[in-house]
Design an enzyme around this catalytic site. Structure first.
Site, PDB file in Angstrom:
ATOM      1  N   ARG A 105       0.855  -1.626   0.108  1.00  0.00           N
ATOM      2  CA  ARG A 105       0.553  -0.369   0.170  1.00  0.00           C
ATOM      3  C   ARG A 105       1.061   0.880   0.267  1.00  0.00           C
ATOM      4  NH1 ARG A 105      -5.049  -0.944   3.802  1.00  0.00           N
ATOM      5  NH2 ARG A 105      -5.822   0.759   3.307  1.00  0.00           N
ATOM      6  N   ILE A 142      -5.857   7.505   5.056  1.00  0.00           N
ATOM      7  CA  ILE A 142      -4.520   7.040   6.123  1.00  0.00           C
ATOM      8  C   ILE A 142      -3.306   7.346   4.279  1.00  0.00           C
ATOM      9  CG2 ILE A 142      -5.671   5.644   7.776  1.00  0.00           C
ATOM     10  CD1 ILE A 142      -4.191   2.797   5.681  1.00  0.00           C
ATOM     11  N   ASP A 143      -3.158   7.657   3.763  1.00  0.00           N
ATOM     12  CA  ASP A 143      -2.346   7.879   2.037  1.00  0.00           C
ATOM     13  C   ASP A 143      -2.233   8.926   2.551  1.00  0.00           C
ATOM     14  OD1 ASP A 143      -4.568   9.263   1.269  1.00  0.00           O
ATOM     15  OD2 ASP A 143      -5.833   8.071   0.598  1.00  0.00           O
ATOM     16  N   HIS A 158      -7.487   7.868  11.390  1.00  0.00           N
ATOM     17  CA  HIS A 158      -7.320   6.836  11.687  1.00  0.00           C
ATOM     18  C   HIS A 158      -5.684   6.701  11.224  1.00  0.00           C
ATOM     19  CE1 HIS A 158     -11.255   5.028  10.152  1.00  0.00           C
ATOM     20  NE2 HIS A 158     -10.996   5.945  11.704  1.00  0.00           N
ATOM     21  N   CYS A 212      15.993  -0.288  21.462  1.00  0.00           N
ATOM     22  CA  CYS A 212      14.924  -0.614  21.809  1.00  0.00           C
ATOM     23  C   CYS A 212      14.649  -1.793  20.502  1.00  0.00           C
ATOM     24  CB  CYS A 212      13.685   1.030  21.033  1.00  0.00           C
ATOM     25  SG  CYS A 212      11.997  -0.516  21.395  1.00  0.00           S
ATOM     26  N   SER A 251     -20.053   8.056   3.561  1.00  0.00           N
ATOM     27  CA  SER A 251     -21.381   7.070   3.019  1.00  0.00           C
ATOM     28  C   SER A 251     -22.292   7.858   4.611  1.00  0.00           C
ATOM     29  CB  SER A 251     -21.489   6.144   3.690  1.00  0.00           C
ATOM     30  OG  SER A 251     -21.238   5.598   4.491  1.00  0.00           O
ATOM     31  N   MET A 276     -20.882  10.468  -3.986  1.00  0.00           N
ATOM     32  CA  MET A 276     -21.461   9.881  -5.157  1.00  0.00           C
ATOM     33  C   MET A 276     -22.873  10.051  -4.870  1.00  0.00           C
ATOM     34  SD  MET A 276     -19.022  10.099  -7.247  1.00  0.00           S
ATOM     35  CE  MET A 276     -19.538   9.171  -8.988  1.00  0.00           C
ATOM     36  N   GLU A 277     -22.814   9.418  -4.082  1.00  0.00           N
ATOM     37  CA  GLU A 277     -24.838   9.182  -4.129  1.00  0.00           C
ATOM     38  C   GLU A 277     -25.646   9.605  -2.884  1.00  0.00           C
ATOM     39  OE1 GLU A 277     -22.802   4.759  -2.743  1.00  0.00           O
ATOM     40  OE2 GLU A 277     -22.836   5.721  -4.824  1.00  0.00           O
TER      41      GLU A 277
HETATM   42 ZN   LIG Z   1      11.198   1.134  20.634  1.00  0.00          ZN
END
Ligand SMILES: [Zn+2]
Length: 310
Positions: A105, A142-143, A158, A212, A251, A276-277
Site C-alpha cells: 500500500r 491514511i494515504d 485513522h 530498543c 457515507s 457520489m450517492e
Molecule cells: Zn521502540
C-alpha cells in the site's frame, strides 16, 4: 409539475415538516421538498459567512485518485480484504503477511497524486487563513494525500501509512522509506496466486530508538482498535467551534461521519454532504451535492466575491 413544486414548497415553508398528508402522492412531494438543498448559490452564501470550516473526508476522496481500499466487491489483496489483515490478531499471527500488505500500500502511493478535491481543500485553507478564517480537515484516510496537497490543519484520525509505532516502546515516527526495510524489497505483490514466504520477524521493520529494536507496526487504527483519545478531543474541539461543516466522500452512516456530522447538525450549523450517492443520513443535512467531489468541491470552495483577500 412546477405548480406542484411551488405549492409543496409553500406548505413546507409555512408549516415545517410537521404536516401529515393523507394522500401518499402528496406525502412523497412533501418528503421530496424536505430533502437537503442542492443549490450551490445558497451553499456559497453560507460558505461566505463561515469563519471556521470543518471538512470531514473519507475514502471517496482517495478513490478519485485511484487509491485502492481493499474493501467491498473486487477489493482484494491476494485472497484477503482490509478487514482480514488490518487487525491486531492478524498481526500477532503473521506480522510478515500484514507488513507485506502495508508495504504494498505504501509503494502504491508513490504513483498516486492529490486530485482536484484535495487541492480545492488546501487552497481554501491557505486563502481563508489570510483572511483570519480557519479550515480544519478531519480525515479517515491514511494515504496522506491531503498532506501532499498542502493541507496543514489536518487530523488523521485513522493514522497514516507513513508512520510506524513501536510495539515495545510505543514510539511513533514518520517513515517514508521505500522499501521500508531490505527484507520487504520486491515483496507485497497483490496477485491471488502469490504464496506467503514468511519473512523472519527480526528482518521486519524494527525500532531505531536507542537500545530498543522492537518490532514496528503501521501507525494506523485497525479494526477492533480505539481511536486516539487525545485526537478525538481535538476533533470535538474543532466541531464545537465550526460554523460550517462539509462531509466529503464518506457515507455519513458509517463511522466516523456518523459520529461527527450529526453533532454539528444538532447545533443548527449547516452541514453539506458531497458524495457520489445519497445516503440514509442525507436528509439530516442542509445541503447535498451529488457527483465526484473532484468536480463539486472546486466550485463549492472557490473564492467568493465577498472575499477581499485572496
Ligand atoms: Zn521502540
Amino acid at each position: 409539475m412546477s405548480l406542484l413544486k411551488f405549492s409543496a414548497r409553500r406548505v413546507v415553508s409555512r408549516l415545517g415538516g410537521e404536516l401529515k398528508f393523507p394522500a401518499s402522492k402528496r406525502l412523497k412531494i412533501c418528503i421530496g421538498m424536505a430533502r437537503p438543498s442542492s443549490n450551490m448559490a445558497d451553499f456559497r452564501e453560507a460558505f461566505a459567512k463561515a469563519k471556521h470550516v470543518a471538512i470531514i473526508t473519507g475514502a471517496g476522496v482517495s478513490a478519485e485518485s485511484g487509491v485502492p481500499t481493499f474493501r467491498g466487491a473486487g477489493g482484494y489483496w491476494r485472497k484477503w480484504q482490509a478487514q482480514d489483515l488490518a487487525t491486531p490478531l492478524a498481526f500477532a499471527k503473521n506480522a510478515s503477511r500484514v507488513w507485506e500488505f502495508y508495504h504494498y500500500r505504501r509503494e502504491v502511493m508513490l504513483s498516486k497524486h492529490p486530485n482536484p478535491a484535495h487541492l480545492a481543500i488546501s487552497e481554501c485553507e491557505a486563502r481563508l487563513g489570510k483572511q483570519g478564517r480557519r479550515v480544519v480537515v478531519i480525515t479517515q484516510n491514511i494515504d496522506e494525500l491531503h498532506r501532499k496537497a498542502g493541507t496543514k490543519n489536518l487530523l488523521e484520525i485513522h493514522g497514516s501509512l507513513f508512520k510506524t509505532r513501536c510495539t515495545s516502546c510505543g514510539n511513533v515516527a514518520e517513515n517514508y522509506k521505500s522499501p521500508i526495510c531490505p527484507a520487504l524489497a520486491g515483496k507485497g505483490a497483490p496477485e491471488p496466486e502469490i504464496q506467503d514466504a514468511r519473512i523472519p520477524i527480526e528482518n521486519l521493520p524494527r525500532c531505531e530508538e536507542k537500545g530498543c529494536s522492537g518490532l514496528l507496526r503501521p501507525h494506523v487504527v485497525w479494526f477492533g482498535e480505539n481511536l486516539d483519545p487525545d485526537l478525538l478531543e481535538e476533533v470535538d474541539r474543532e466541531l464545537a467551534l465550526c460554523d460550517l461543516c462539509l462531509v466529503v466522500g464518506t457515507s455519513s452512516v458509517v463511522y466516523p461521519a456518523a459520529m461527527f456530522a450529526p453533532q454539528v447538525s444538532a447545533r443548527g450549523v449547516p452541514v453539506a454532504e458531497f458524495n457520489m450517492e445519497t445516503t440514509p443520513a442525507t436528509d439530516r443535512f442542509r445541503f447535498h451535492f451529488q457527483g465526484p467531489c473532484g468536480a463539486t468541491l472546486p466550485v463549492a470552495l472557490a473564492r467568493h466575491e465577498t472575499e477581499t483577500v485572496s
